[in-house]
Design a protein around this motif. Structure first.
Motif: not given
Length: 122
Positions: A1-10, A117-122
């Motif tokens: 997943m792109p870094e922007a996705f995790w930023q959006g979740l934050e 979420y778990d950013v390290h999932h994948l």
């Protein structure tokens, strides 16, 4: 997943719903299915909570319903995101909104969901 996705979740979790929308929208536009629907579901919830904050009952109810409908496909977990918790919490808020007399949000309050979420999932 792109870094922007995790930023959006934050941003979602900080209740920066407009910023979340701005961050995730370019990902949604470029994505293919099924990821496109996943992004769209989260975007719709973010915009719903933005409407809720602005006392817009109709906008909040409509987008909560649409976002929940999209995210149902991804239960219980998708790309490290606990979709089940997000859907359960958002469904409870939608139910509370439907029970409001006169759709009056002036005194409405609720605990807005956090995306687990778990950013390290994948």
């Amino acid at each position: 997943m792109p870094e922007a996705f995790w930023q959006g979740l934050e941003e979602f979790n900080r209740q920066e719903f407009y910023a979340c929308h701005d961050t995730l929208e370019p990902l949604w536009i470029e994505a293919n299915q099924p990821l496109r629907f996943f992004y769209q579901g989260i975007l719709q919830l973010a915009v719903a909570y933005y409407h809720l904050h602005n006392q817009n009952w109709q906008g909040a109810v409509t987008l909560l319903g649409q976002g929940l409908q999209r995210l149902d496909y991804f239960l219980p977990e998708y790309v490290g995101v606990n979709v089940q918790a997000l859907v359960s919490q958002s469904s409870a808020i939608l139910q509370q909104l439907h029970q409001l007399p006169g759709q009056d949000l002036q005194h409405f309050s609720c605990q807005l969901p956090q995306i687990d979420y778990d950013v390290h999932h994948l």
